[in-house]
Design an enzyme around this catalytic site. Structure first.
Site, short mmCIF file in Angstrom:
data_model
loop_
_atom_site.label_atom_id
_atom_site.label_comp_id
_atom_site.label_asym_id
_atom_site.label_seq_id
_atom_site.Cartn_x
_atom_site.Cartn_y
_atom_site.Cartn_z
N GLY A 1 -32.27 85.89 -89.23
CA GLY A 1 -33.93 85.75 -89.55
C GLY A 1 -33.44 84.04 -88.97
O GLY A 1 -33.71 82.97 -87.68
N ARG B 1 -39.75 77.23 -76.46
CA ARG B 1 -40.81 77.48 -78.11
C ARG B 1 -42.37 76.11 -77.16
O ARG B 1 -43.01 76.45 -77.86
CB ARG B 1 -40.68 76.09 -78.87
CG ARG B 1 -39.85 77.18 -79.70
CD ARG B 1 -38.77 76.32 -80.85
NE ARG B 1 -38.34 76.96 -80.93
CZ ARG B 1 -36.82 76.56 -82.41
NH1 ARG B 1 -36.66 75.71 -82.50
NH2 ARG B 1 -36.16 77.86 -83.26
N ILE C 1 -67.48 80.45 -88.80
CA ILE C 1 -68.83 80.13 -88.32
C ILE C 1 -69.52 81.20 -87.85
O ILE C 1 -70.65 81.03 -87.84
CB ILE C 1 -68.51 79.52 -87.47
CG1 ILE C 1 -67.64 78.01 -87.78
CG2 ILE C 1 -69.38 78.71 -86.69
CD1 ILE C 1 -67.24 76.83 -86.42
N GLU D 1 -39.92 82.92 -82.60
CA GLU D 1 -39.42 81.53 -81.83
C GLU D 1 -38.67 80.48 -82.95
O GLU D 1 -39.14 79.14 -82.66
CB GLU D 1 -39.77 81.73 -80.49
CG GLU D 1 -39.90 82.44 -80.39
CD GLU D 1 -40.24 82.36 -77.95
OE1 GLU D 1 -39.84 80.68 -77.80
OE2 GLU D 1 -40.72 83.00 -77.53
N GLY D 2 -38.88 80.79 -84.18
CA GLY D 2 -39.11 80.25 -85.37
C GLY D 2 -39.57 79.79 -85.96
O GLY D 2 -41.00 79.18 -86.10
N1 COS Z 1 -29.82 72.55 -78.44
C1 COS Z 1 -27.67 71.84 -78.48
N2 COS Z 1 -27.13 71.86 -79.48
C2 COS Z 1 -27.96 72.53 -81.24
C3 COS Z 1 -28.56 72.52 -80.97
C4 COS Z 1 -30.11 72.18 -80.07
N3 COS Z 1 -31.13 72.28 -79.81
N4 COS Z 1 -29.43 73.13 -82.36
C5 COS Z 1 -27.89 73.08 -83.09
N5 COS Z 1 -27.13 72.87 -82.22
C6 COS Z 1 -25.69 73.15 -82.92
C7 COS Z 1 -25.75 71.81 -83.62
O1 COS Z 1 -25.13 70.19 -82.47
C8 COS Z 1 -24.24 72.26 -83.94
O2 COS Z 1 -22.98 71.93 -83.36
P1 COS Z 1 -21.67 71.53 -84.06
O3 COS Z 1 -21.14 72.77 -84.77
O4 COS Z 1 -21.04 71.11 -83.07
O5 COS Z 1 -21.98 70.91 -84.78
C9 COS Z 1 -24.21 73.60 -84.40
O6 COS Z 1 -25.87 74.05 -82.88
C10 COS Z 1 -25.16 74.40 -85.84
O7 COS Z 1 -26.73 73.69 -85.78
P2 COS Z 1 -26.68 73.65 -87.49
O8 COS Z 1 -26.11 72.60 -87.90
O9 COS Z 1 -27.69 72.80 -86.38
O10 COS Z 1 -27.11 74.95 -87.48
P3 COS Z 1 -27.92 75.11 -88.42
O11 COS Z 1 -27.32 76.50 -89.27
O12 COS Z 1 -28.58 74.56 -89.93
O13 COS Z 1 -28.95 76.05 -88.18
C11 COS Z 1 -31.67 76.60 -87.49
C12 COS Z 1 -30.36 75.22 -87.46
C13 COS Z 1 -32.33 76.34 -88.54
C14 COS Z 1 -32.55 74.90 -86.54
C15 COS Z 1 -30.84 77.70 -86.25
O14 COS Z 1 -30.95 77.79 -86.88
C16 COS Z 1 -32.66 77.69 -85.65
O15 COS Z 1 -33.09 77.49 -84.82
N6 COS Z 1 -33.51 78.98 -86.58
C17 COS Z 1 -34.15 79.01 -86.06
C18 COS Z 1 -34.18 80.97 -85.54
C19 COS Z 1 -35.19 80.64 -84.62
O16 COS Z 1 -36.10 80.84 -83.95
N7 COS Z 1 -35.28 82.89 -84.55
C20 COS Z 1 -36.03 83.21 -83.47
C21 COS Z 1 -35.92 84.34 -82.88
S1 COS Z 1 -36.78 84.39 -81.55
S2 COS Z 1 -37.99 85.90 -82.41
#
Ligand code: COS
Length: 381
Positions: A131, A243, A337, A363-364
């Site tokens: 998730g 978002r 209230i 959405e996160g």
């Molecule tokens: N735009 C472009 N590239 C992005 C980015 C963005 N906003 N965010 C991350 N990346 C890239 C990073 O640069 C990284 O690239 P490299 O492999 O070249 O280094 C890669 O993606 C992995 O990024 P990161 O290491 O930050 O990933 P993590 O696994 O640490 O996770 C989070 C990042 C936690 C932010 C992500 O998993 C997330 O957004 N989770 C929530 C998901 C969500 O919103 N779910 C709801 C779904 S809709 S109901």
């Protein structure tokens, strides 16, 4: 040119969306909250108004709304009913990966379909064990000849029960983690795809979230967006854009609750005067107004950055967190209230409070948004 007022065409769009919310959504919001039924009548009208297909570009037959217009409209729709708003807004979420990474042919095919008649698409990223850690997905697509064979389970797929196609995020190379993720468009009638039953929720009960089961589901390789391995980046870029629309939902729900609470405080007489006369009440309302206005400005900023091709990971996470935390706080205070009346179903504020909770989660989660903000500020952004 710098200013805080909307241009005339966006003011007109806001007014039109408010009329839609007031005349078409509000009157049925309690009904769909109670039954959890799919609101076909509302979605037909949303299509007629251009909201279901708002994000479809003009060259694919849609209105090609800007993100700023999308958030202005979404605030009004969420004011009308957050559950119905989510179904409409999530069509944009599902289409955004195609907008970001689709070829001209893919855009014409998949987005063009949404512009022709009231149809839904669904964004499918979350899994039972992936998730917040979206990069940990295990749903697998293996390339065999000119097909991908997909196996795995997805969950919390908004609109999934009624969608004609899905933007599915899955792993094409499990050895590469997030870098092995890909995004594939999966039509609803794909053999091997089974749609599970709808989640029975606390709030936003008009919206539909399902599990999807893929058992050797076969999809043509031409349905891959961009290249293999780009899926995670496409998902992150999508969420950066969308978002802001969730933040707008927070502003709309908060405003709806604020209006009821303000009206109540001005008319409810206790100790011989309207309860607004007590600073304990009027200061709560002042804080509500303060947070709603700030949320709206942050929301507009995040959307404006998308429209101007400026990376907005930090600003969209800030807007989403601030506005949806505001929605939770404001709706909770509105119930307070109204006291016993607020807790009863005679007033809508109890619904607004239940609806607001989901905005802090989907959405996160707002905890993940803080992670995104922290990473961004660490990098000096
Ligand atoms: N735009 C472009 N590239 C992005 C980015 C963005 N906003 N965010 C991350 N990346 C890239 C990073 O640069 C990284 O690239 P490299 O492999 O070249 O280094 C890669 O993606 C992995 O990024 P990161 O290491 O930050 O990933 P993590 O696994 O640490 O996770 C989070 C990042 C936690 C932010 C992500 O998993 C997330 O957004 N989770 C929530 C998901 C969500 O919103 N779910 C709801 C779904 S809709 S109901």
């Amino acid at each position: 040119m710098f200013g805080f007022t909307l241009p005339s065409e966006l003011l007109a769009a806001k007014e039109r969306a408010h009329t839609f919310a007031e005349k078409i959504m509000r009157p049925v919001s309690r009904k769909y909250d109670e039954t959890g039924e799919w609101a076909t009548d509302v979605y037909q009208a949303a299509f007629d108004f251009g909201y279901l297909q708002a994000m479809v570009p003009e060259d694919c037959g849609g209105p090609g709304a800007s993100q700023l217009e999308e958030v202005v409209v979404c605030e009004e729709l969420a004011w009308g009913c957050a559950g119905l708003y989510t179904s409409i807004m999530a069509n944009g979420l599902a289409m955004t990966p195609v907008l970001i990474a689709g070829s001209p042919e893919q855009k014409k095919k998949w987005l063009g379909m949404i512009a022709e008649e009231p149809k839904f698409a669904a964004f499918s990223l979350s899994e039972p064990n992936a998730g917040s850690d979206a990069g940990g997905m295990t749903c697998r697509a293996e390339k065999r000849g000119d097909k991908y064979i997909i196996n795995g389970t997805k969950c919390y797929c908004t609109n999934g029960g009624y969608a004609d196609w899905y933007t599915l995020f899955c792993s094409t190379d499990p050895t590469k983690g997030a870098r092995g993720a890909s995004c594939i468009v999966v039509p609803r009638d794909t053999p091997g795809l089974v749609v599970g039953k709808a989640l029975d929720k606390m709030g936003q009960r008009a919206s539909n979230q399902v599990e999807l089961y893929f058992n050797d589901a076969e999809v043509p390789v031409e349905n891959l967006l961009a290249k293999e391995g780009m899926g995670f980046i496409i998902a992150m870029k999508t969420l950066d854009q969308t978002r802001a629309a969730v933040a707008a939902g927070g502003v709309g729900v908060a405003r709806a609750a604020f209006e009821v609470a303000l009206d109540y405080a001005k008319t409810r007489i206790q100790f011989g005067a309207p309860i607004f006369a007590n600073q304990a009440i009027s200061f709560m309302l002042a804080d509500m107004a303060k947070k709603i206005e700030a949320s709206r400005l942050l929301t507009w900023q995040a959307a404006w950055m998308t429209d101007n091709n400026i990376k907005n990971s930090k600003q969209s996470a800030i807007a989403k967190t601030f506005a949806t935390d505001t929605a939770m706080e404001v709706t909770t205070d509105a119930v307070q209230i109204l006291g016993g009346n607020g807790y009863s179903r005679d007033y809508l504020v109890e619904k607004f409070m239940r609806d607001a909770k989901l905005l802090q989660i989907y959405e996160g989660t707002n905890q993940i948004q803080r992670l995104v903000i922290a990473k961004e500020i660490q990098q000096g952004n």
